[in-house]
Write a protein that holds these residues in place. Sequence first.
Motif, PDB file in Angstrom:
ATOM      1  N   LEU A  77     -25.703 -28.685 -45.564  1.00 13.07           N
ATOM      2  CA  LEU A  77     -24.530 -27.813 -44.702  1.00 13.07           C
ATOM      3  C   LEU A  77     -25.021 -26.274 -45.336  1.00 13.07           C
ATOM      4  O   LEU A  77     -25.434 -26.115 -46.507  1.00 13.07           O
ATOM      5  N   PRO A  78     -24.870 -25.387 -44.461  1.00 14.90           N
ATOM      6  CA  PRO A  78     -24.808 -24.090 -44.865  1.00 14.90           C
ATOM      7  C   PRO A  78     -23.827 -23.485 -45.745  1.00 14.90           C
ATOM      8  O   PRO A  78     -22.827 -24.030 -45.830  1.00 14.90           O
ATOM      9  N   VAL A  79     -24.268 -22.852 -46.575  1.00 14.13           N
ATOM     10  CA  VAL A  79     -23.145 -22.096 -47.858  1.00 14.13           C
ATOM     11  C   VAL A  79     -22.414 -21.245 -47.148  1.00 14.13           C
ATOM     12  O   VAL A  79     -22.658 -20.430 -46.299  1.00 14.13           O
ATOM     13  N   ASP A  80     -21.094 -21.686 -47.301  1.00 14.53           N
ATOM     14  CA  ASP A  80     -19.933 -20.859 -46.362  1.00 14.53           C
ATOM     15  C   ASP A  80     -19.640 -19.723 -47.489  1.00 14.53           C
ATOM     16  O   ASP A  80     -18.474 -19.796 -48.057  1.00 14.53           O
ATOM     17  N   ALA A 103     -30.714 -18.516 -36.249  1.00 14.06           N
ATOM     18  CA  ALA A 103     -31.493 -18.605 -34.896  1.00 14.06           C
ATOM     19  C   ALA A 103     -33.205 -18.651 -35.130  1.00 14.06           C
ATOM     20  O   ALA A 103     -33.511 -19.277 -34.268  1.00 14.06           O
ATOM     21  N   HIS A 104     -33.516 -18.065 -36.210  1.00 15.32           N
ATOM     22  CA  HIS A 104     -34.745 -18.069 -36.638  1.00 15.32           C
ATOM     23  C   HIS A 104     -35.032 -19.574 -37.064  1.00 15.32           C
ATOM     24  O   HIS A 104     -36.303 -19.966 -36.691  1.00 15.32           O
ATOM     25  N   ALA A 105     -34.261 -20.239 -37.708  1.00 18.31           N
ATOM     26  CA  ALA A 105     -34.318 -21.715 -38.013  1.00 18.31           C
ATOM     27  C   ALA A 105     -34.769 -22.435 -36.668  1.00 18.31           C
ATOM     28  O   ALA A 105     -35.689 -23.364 -36.788  1.00 18.31           O
ATOM     29  N   VAL A 106     -33.979 -22.084 -35.803  1.00 19.88           N
ATOM     30  CA  VAL A 106     -33.902 -23.144 -34.568  1.00 19.88           C
ATOM     31  C   VAL A 106     -35.328 -22.682 -33.919  1.00 19.88           C
ATOM     32  O   VAL A 106     -36.068 -23.516 -33.249  1.00 19.88           O
ATOM     33  N   GLU A 107     -35.864 -21.396 -33.843  1.00 21.30           N
ATOM     34  CA  GLU A 107     -36.891 -20.994 -33.223  1.00 21.30           C
ATOM     35  C   GLU A 107     -38.236 -21.681 -33.953  1.00 21.30           C
ATOM     36  O   GLU A 107     -39.138 -22.021 -33.155  1.00 21.30           O
ATOM     37  N   GLU A 108     -38.049 -21.846 -35.339  1.00 22.53           N
ATOM     38  CA  GLU A 108     -38.994 -22.407 -36.093  1.00 22.53           C
ATOM     39  C   GLU A 108     -39.243 -23.849 -35.938  1.00 22.53           C
ATOM     40  O   GLU A 108     -40.569 -24.408 -35.946  1.00 22.53           O
ATOM     41  N   PHE A 117     -27.393 -27.893 -35.465  1.00 27.05           N
ATOM     42  CA  PHE A 117     -26.147 -27.738 -35.740  1.00 27.05           C
ATOM     43  C   PHE A 117     -25.804 -26.939 -36.601  1.00 27.05           C
ATOM     44  O   PHE A 117     -24.636 -26.204 -36.280  1.00 27.05           O
ATOM     45  N   ARG A 118     -26.534 -26.593 -37.396  1.00 23.96           N
ATOM     46  CA  ARG A 118     -26.075 -25.240 -38.390  1.00 23.96           C
ATOM     47  C   ARG A 118     -26.103 -23.759 -37.393  1.00 23.96           C
ATOM     48  O   ARG A 118     -25.283 -23.094 -37.695  1.00 23.96           O
ATOM     49  N   ASP A 128     -18.363 -17.020 -30.930  1.00 20.69           N
ATOM     50  CA  ASP A 128     -18.945 -17.558 -29.615  1.00 20.69           C
ATOM     51  C   ASP A 128     -18.720 -19.091 -29.407  1.00 20.69           C
ATOM     52  O   ASP A 128     -19.588 -19.880 -29.610  1.00 20.69           O
ATOM     53  N   ARG A 129     -17.474 -19.628 -29.017  1.00 19.55           N
ATOM     54  CA  ARG A 129     -17.579 -20.831 -28.884  1.00 19.55           C
ATOM     55  C   ARG A 129     -18.100 -21.742 -27.972  1.00 19.55           C
ATOM     56  O   ARG A 129     -18.561 -22.918 -28.187  1.00 19.55           O
ATOM     57  N   ARG A 130     -18.228 -21.144 -26.815  1.00 17.86           N
ATOM     58  CA  ARG A 130     -19.179 -21.729 -25.659  1.00 17.86           C
ATOM     59  C   ARG A 130     -20.474 -22.136 -26.218  1.00 17.86           C
ATOM     60  O   ARG A 130     -21.034 -23.215 -26.055  1.00 17.86           O
ATOM     61  N   ARG A 131     -21.214 -21.023 -26.874  1.00 17.71           N
ATOM     62  CA  ARG A 131     -22.629 -21.155 -27.434  1.00 17.71           C
ATOM     63  C   ARG A 131     -22.518 -22.249 -28.375  1.00 17.71           C
ATOM     64  O   ARG A 131     -23.551 -22.802 -28.677  1.00 17.71           O
ATOM     65  N   ALA A 132     -21.337 -22.100 -29.442  1.00 22.46           N
ATOM     66  CA  ALA A 132     -21.452 -22.970 -30.492  1.00 22.46           C
ATOM     67  C   ALA A 132     -21.464 -24.510 -30.042  1.00 22.46           C
ATOM     68  O   ALA A 132     -22.130 -25.522 -30.555  1.00 22.46           O
ATOM     69  N   ARG A 133     -20.397 -25.000 -28.953  1.00 23.43           N
ATOM     70  CA  ARG A 133     -20.416 -26.202 -28.310  1.00 23.43           C
ATOM     71  C   ARG A 133     -21.595 -26.498 -27.805  1.00 23.43           C
ATOM     72  O   ARG A 133     -22.177 -27.761 -27.861  1.00 23.43           O
ATOM     73  N   GLY A 134     -22.410 -25.654 -27.141  1.00 21.73           N
ATOM     74  CA  GLY A 134     -23.671 -26.005 -26.810  1.00 21.73           C
ATOM     75  C   GLY A 134     -24.731 -26.471 -27.550  1.00 21.73           C
ATOM     76  O   GLY A 134     -25.584 -27.400 -27.411  1.00 21.73           O
ATOM     77  N   ALA A 135     -24.831 -25.456 -28.709  1.00 20.89           N
ATOM     78  CA  ALA A 135     -25.657 -25.933 -29.817  1.00 20.89           C
ATOM     79  C   ALA A 135     -25.445 -27.219 -30.394  1.00 20.89           C
ATOM     80  O   ALA A 135     -26.357 -27.952 -30.907  1.00 20.89           O
TER      81      ALA A 135
END
Length: 152
Positions: A77-80, A103-108, A117-118, A128-135
């Motif tokens: 989990l990412p550090v909060d 975003a960079h981690a997903v591109e990689e 998920f992160r 940005d809830r819409r993009r959060a749910r999509g991801a």
Amino acid sequence: MKGRIAAIVMCALLALYLVLTGTRAVQFVLTGVPIAVVLGIALIVLPIIGVAALLFEIRFGILTETIVRQLEREDELPVDDVARRPSGRYQREDADAAFPGYAHAVEEAPDDWRAWFRLGLAYDACGDRRRARGAIRRSFRLRRVSRAEQRA
């Protein structure tokens, strides 16, 4: 926990609504008057759509909880550490500053469900809830494919 309680309350309210409108719908249909029959059918169909939407939301919540627990066990989990307002919401500027790394981690690794998920959590922190749910939904699909490949 608040989300779970809200879901239970919504289910209870929906059940009450179904009972009340269901009896009224049957009464409308039994009159035989065309407009009353149409109203009765609408009173039957619309709650079914509501139930389907509620079930999708419950499924989304359960899958999200499952993934969070798995990532917690894996220490993935990412550090909060993003600053929060007194209301508990993230400081938008701090969340925006942390976002590019996710975003960079997903591109990689575009097929890594954990990265998606992160990214969804980062979108949510940015508001940005819409993009959060999509991801997060994309992470569900990639996780399902990954688990199927592991079984094969």
